[in-house]
Scaffold this motif. Structure first.
Motif, PDB file in Angstrom:
ATOM      1  N   ILE A 166       3.391  -0.266   4.255  1.00 47.97           N
ATOM      2  CA  ILE A 166       4.015  -0.290   5.586  1.00 47.97           C
ATOM      3  C   ILE A 166       2.989   0.104   6.645  1.00 47.97           C
ATOM      4  O   ILE A 166       2.896  -0.508   7.704  1.00 47.97           O
ATOM      5  N   GLU A 195       1.893  -2.391   9.637  1.00 52.20           N
ATOM      6  CA  GLU A 195       2.159  -2.050  11.035  1.00 52.20           C
ATOM      7  C   GLU A 195       0.868  -1.967  11.864  1.00 52.20           C
ATOM      8  O   GLU A 195       0.862  -2.331  13.037  1.00 52.20           O
ATOM      9  N   TYR A 220       6.895   1.163  13.123  1.00 48.39           N
ATOM     10  CA  TYR A 220       7.353   2.189  12.178  1.00 48.39           C
ATOM     11  C   TYR A 220       6.215   3.150  11.832  1.00 48.39           C
ATOM     12  O   TYR A 220       6.355   3.982  10.947  1.00 48.39           O
ATOM     13  N   GLU A 268       6.621   5.856   7.745  1.00 53.90           N
ATOM     14  CA  GLU A 268       6.581   5.025   6.540  1.00 53.90           C
ATOM     15  C   GLU A 268       7.189   5.667   5.304  1.00 53.90           C
ATOM     16  O   GLU A 268       7.805   5.008   4.459  1.00 53.90           O
ATOM     17  N   GLY A 277       9.508  -1.512   8.491  1.00 57.09           N
ATOM     18  CA  GLY A 277       9.274  -0.685   7.298  1.00 57.09           C
ATOM     19  C   GLY A 277      10.429  -0.762   6.309  1.00 57.09           C
ATOM     20  O   GLY A 277      10.223  -0.783   5.091  1.00 57.09           O
TER      21      GLY A 277
END
Ligand SMILES: Cc1ncc(C[n+]2csc(CCOP(=O)(O)OP(=O)(O)O)c2C)c(N)n1
Ligand SMILES: [Mg+2]
Length: 322
Positions: A18, A22, A41, A45, A69
């Motif tokens: 994640i 991101e 996010y 995470e 996420g």
């Protein structure tokens, strides 16, 4: 519930997946390759990774406006997720959902929504359905500290309690609702305590430690699957950036940001996994190489994918009623 070695590796890997996803979204957005805005996010995470670690494929997740996420942790295809953010035809919603409506139903994601707290009633409905069908499925509803001040919070927690619904309410308390500090709008520091009023078991955990989140979620999942109703899990966390990509987040005191950076979700989770002998530093480096490759491939796939044709404007927007 203690995590197995395999689970520990999975928890760290998903937290990192994640994070790197991101970070790439941040870059792509800066290059004007992602339309609209994005609510990243970054920093949170470990919440999604920890909760999803306690779920099975057949279970459901209801997301928010900060949903990338949740979708990735639940096992959605990363290429389709990235393509969706870019509005491409190969996206999980054929490019028509974008960041705030990113969904992968096949992975068990009910939907993401830009309307704060609107996910809670959806989760009640899905959990009631699961219970009536005796499917053994459980439902997780993620929402923020801000959403916990919406009326649906009380209504939905109450219904889930009296009907003993198989739902886990996950409050992601990142201390802010846009620029509003939670302490100025909520009389308690632990929002989970509000669940006492609905006779729902509740717990507060370090939302930056995926192992701690997993342990709480696994206990809640067992409770739900055994027919013993809902749980509230409050995850204390912090977003690394502003509310959305357009918010520099200047309202946050520097020392507060610094203190949370020292408790970073990826570093904290890695430390927790190493301490439990789930992974070595060397193995963690290898995981990072693999995850970086996965993110690179997702970005390449999304960039090379076509946009939908003009003629597709009204297709896949409504479902057909039979
Ligand atoms: C019903 C509703 N009211 C207000 C907004 C504007 N809004 C968008 S996000 C947000 C803050 C939500 O805060 P929180 O629930 O803590 O989630 P976070 O953004 O911190 O993840 C607000 C007020 C909205 N989208 N929907
Ligand atoms: Mg918040």
């Amino acid at each position: 519930m203690t995590a197995t070695k395999k689970k520990l590796v999975e928890l760290y890997t998903n937290t990192l997946r994640i994070r790197l996803f991101e970070e790439r979204v941040w870059d792509l957005f800066s290059q004007n390759l992602i339309p609209g805005t994005v609510h990243l996010y970054l920093g949170q995470e470990a919440v999604a990774a920890g909760v999803a670690g306690a779920l099975e494929k057949k279970d459901w997740v209801q997301s928010t406006h900060r949903g990338h996420g949740h979708v990735i942790a639940k096992g959605a295809d990363m290429k389709a997720a990235m393509a969706e953010l870019m509005g491409k035809r190969t996206g999980s919603n054929k490019g028509k959902g974008g960041s705030m409506h990113i969904t992968q139903f096949s992975a068990g994601v009910l939907g993401a929504t830009g309307v704060v707290a609107s996910g809670l009633p959806i989760a009640v409905g899905a959990a009631l359905s699961a219970k009536m069908r005796r499917s053994g499925e459980i439902v997780v509803c993620f929402f923020g500290d801000g959403a916990s001040n919406n009326g649906t919070f009380g209504e939905c927690l109450n219904m889930s309690s009296i009907w003993k619904l198989p739902v886990i309410w996950v409050i992601e308390n990142n201390l802010y609702a846009m620029g509003t500090p939670i302490k100025t709008v909520c009389p308690t520091t632990d929002i989970a305590r509000r669940a006492d009023g609905y006779c729902i078991p509740n717990v507060v955990v370090n939302g930056n430690d995926a192992v701690e989140v997993y342990e709480a979620a696994a206990e809640a999942a067992s409770r739900a699957r055994e027919g013993n109703g809902p749980t509230v899990i409050e995850c204390k966390t912090y977003r690394l950036k502003g509310h959305s990509r357009f918010d520099p987040g200047k309202y946050r005191p520097e020392d507060e940001v610094k203190a949370w950076l020292e408790r970073d979700a990826v570093a904290t989770t890695l430390q927790a996994v190493i301490e439990r002998k789930g992974i070595t530093k060397l193995q963690a480096d290898a995981v990072r190489v693999d995850v970086q490759k996965e993110v690179d491939e997702a970005a390449k796939y999304a960039l090379e994918s076509p946009y939908p044709d003009l003629g597709e404007t009204f297709t896949s927007v409504y479902t057909e009623v039979r």
